[in-house]
Design a protein around this motif. Structure first.
Motif, PDB file in Angstrom:
ATOM      1  N   ASN A  95       0.990  -1.287  -0.196  1.00 57.74           N
ATOM      2  CA  ASN A  95       0.128  -0.050  -0.109  1.00 57.74           C
ATOM      3  C   ASN A  95       0.874   1.327  -0.089  1.00 57.74           C
ATOM      4  O   ASN A  95       2.233   1.075   0.094  1.00 57.74           O
ATOM      5  CB  ASN A  95      -1.043  -0.205   1.179  1.00 57.74           C
ATOM      6  N   ASP A  96       0.304   2.332  -0.061  1.00 54.86           N
ATOM      7  CA  ASP A  96       1.094   3.474  -0.148  1.00 54.86           C
ATOM      8  C   ASP A  96       1.850   3.843   1.162  1.00 54.86           C
ATOM      9  O   ASP A  96       2.943   4.588   1.018  1.00 54.86           O
ATOM     10  CB  ASP A  96       0.132   4.794  -0.572  1.00 54.86           C
ATOM     11  N   ALA A  97       1.365   3.592   1.971  1.00 54.46           N
ATOM     12  CA  ALA A  97       1.851   3.800   3.571  1.00 54.46           C
ATOM     13  C   ALA A  97       3.272   3.289   3.520  1.00 54.46           C
ATOM     14  O   ALA A  97       4.344   3.711   4.045  1.00 54.46           O
ATOM     15  CB  ALA A  97       0.991   3.716   4.453  1.00 54.46           C
ATOM     16  N   LEU A  99       5.067   2.069   0.800  1.00 52.56           N
ATOM     17  CA  LEU A  99       5.871   2.646  -0.036  1.00 52.56           C
ATOM     18  C   LEU A  99       6.764   4.024   0.721  1.00 52.56           C
ATOM     19  O   LEU A  99       7.829   4.055   0.499  1.00 52.56           O
ATOM     20  CB  LEU A  99       5.095   3.244  -1.361  1.00 52.56           C
ATOM     21  N   VAL A 100       5.815   4.780   1.243  1.00 53.32           N
ATOM     22  CA  VAL A 100       6.450   6.084   1.755  1.00 53.32           C
ATOM     23  C   VAL A 100       7.227   5.949   2.882  1.00 53.32           C
ATOM     24  O   VAL A 100       8.632   6.407   3.067  1.00 53.32           O
ATOM     25  CB  VAL A 100       5.273   7.060   2.402  1.00 53.32           C
ATOM     26  N   ARG A 124       4.278  -3.031  -9.151  1.00 58.30           N
ATOM     27  CA  ARG A 124       3.909  -2.214  -8.120  1.00 58.30           C
ATOM     28  C   ARG A 124       5.193  -1.916  -7.085  1.00 58.30           C
ATOM     29  O   ARG A 124       5.939  -2.823  -6.939  1.00 58.30           O
ATOM     30  CB  ARG A 124       2.857  -2.884  -7.244  1.00 58.30           C
ATOM     31  N   GLY A 125       5.303  -0.787  -6.761  1.00 56.04           N
ATOM     32  CA  GLY A 125       6.433  -0.281  -6.029  1.00 56.04           C
ATOM     33  C   GLY A 125       7.679  -0.264  -6.609  1.00 56.04           C
ATOM     34  O   GLY A 125       8.809  -0.198  -6.116  1.00 56.04           O
ATOM     35  N   LYS A 127       9.293   2.210  -7.633  1.00 54.05           N
ATOM     36  CA  LYS A 127       9.938   3.265  -7.188  1.00 54.05           C
ATOM     37  C   LYS A 127      11.088   2.901  -6.071  1.00 54.05           C
ATOM     38  O   LYS A 127      12.126   3.288  -6.111  1.00 54.05           O
ATOM     39  CB  LYS A 127       9.209   4.564  -6.678  1.00 54.05           C
TER      40      LYS A 127
END
Length: 338
Positions: A95-97, A99-100, A124-125, A127
């Motif tokens: 999820n985005d959390a 990743l950050v 996905r992911g 980055k």
């Protein structure tokens, strides 16, 4: 484990490694869709960390259902200064959390922590994956062994690593008998290595695996995923009674569930999804058929219990057989009845 042992100099190229020779570092990326090789790579890193720091604190995170701040909380130095090992799985559905937080962590990893990232394939992911590679951290690529020649080389390497001998024709016979799934092939190697007192020959392979219906991890998984608890449990018990290891059985369950989870949220044709996720098209089509019989809650519950069973059969429980039976029961009873 000191920082000098876990933290590698940052370069602009990934420090590529194989699942057989990867070395623990502050951050390690284990990527690719072959679950068994991924598990072996993570087992190797876990063993290295525990050897260097027997009191290591092991934490596991699921990137798909990650809670903000969990990574920082798990890597923070403890009062007694124990080494930390954090195993983050499911990055292909992060999820985005996550990743950050993971990107932020890469900027300044904790010197007394080892973070292992397991990504099963797909975009996905990306980055985060690029950041790991650019940082020069070890990267292991776990791709399926599709060719017989690759499976033959795998068997030969298993016996070589155990300092045991197997005749070339026996290697091919073993691949022919149980080479459909890598986890099964590895379990067969382990069984023969443990039992053989001389070089393994074709006769021994045939005696163990030729002409016999195998009660394998994937047959257990197929029955459980079909919602047939009695068949799944009887097949499991027969497999364990004939010497099967609980670890590859749990790996088979995890592989099936992970395939469903990947496909459940994907859109497009089977070939488009297969390319996006790094899966075979026929596996995508099978998962698309199977996922219709699952609720999101049932799938999440099954993934969670399988993750718990994986930890238990790898040393966190004194009764790994119960752990596998519990996981099989939960999975089979989570399937939605038509």
């Amino acid at each position: 484990m000191a920082a000098s042992q876990t933290q590698r100099p940052r370069t602009m190229a990934a420090n590529t490694a194989t699942w057989r020779d990867v070395t623990a570092a502050a951050v390690v990326l284990v990527g690719g869709p072959e679950d068994y090789l991924g598990s072996r790579a993570m087992d190797r890193i876990r063993g290295q960390v525990r050897e260097a720091a027997p009191d290591v604190e092991v934490s596991r995170l699921n990137a798909a259902i990650y809670t903000p701040g969990a990574l920082e909380m798990n890597v923070s130095p403890s009062l007694f200064g124990e080494q930390k090992l954090i195993e983050a799985e499911g990055l292909e559905a992060m999820n985005d959390a996550f990743l950050v937080d993971a990107l932020k962590y890469l900027e300044r990893p904790e010197p007394d922590a080892v973070l292992v990232l397991r990504h099963g394939g797909g975009v996905r992911g990306k980055k985060l994956l690029d950041a790991v590679k650019a940082g020069g951290w070890p990267v292991v690529d776990c791709q399926p062994l599709k060719k017989d020649a690759d499976k033959v080389a795998f068997v030969a390497s298993e016996f070589k690593a155990a300092a045991r001998r197997i005749n070339p024709d026996a290697v091919q016979a073993l691949v022919n008998a149980v080479g459909a799934h890598l986890a099964e092939l590895a379990a067969a190697c382990s069984q023969l290595i443990a039992d053989a007192t001389t070089a393994v020959d074709v006769e021994m392979v045939d005696r163990y695996y030729g002409g016999r219906v195998e009660a394998t991890g994937f047959k257990v998984a197929d029955a459980a995923m079909a919602g047939n608890a009695p068949l799944a449990l009887s097949t499991l018990r027969h497999a364990l009674a004939t010497g099967a290891d609980p670890v590859p059985i749990v790996a088979a369950l995890a592989s099936k569930l992970r395939g469903l989870a990947k496909v459940a949220g994907a859109q497009g044709s089977s070939s488009q999804i297969a390319k996006q996720l790094g899966m075979q098209p026929w596996l995508v089509e099978q998962a698309q058929r199977d996922v219709r019989r699952w609720t999101p809650e049932g799938l999440v519950r099954s993934i969670q219990v399988t993750a718990e069973a994986d930890a238990q059969v790898k040393g966190l429980s004194r009764d790994p057989v119960y752990a596998v039976e519990h996981a099989v029961t939960v999975i089979a009873t989570s399937v939605r009845r038509s």
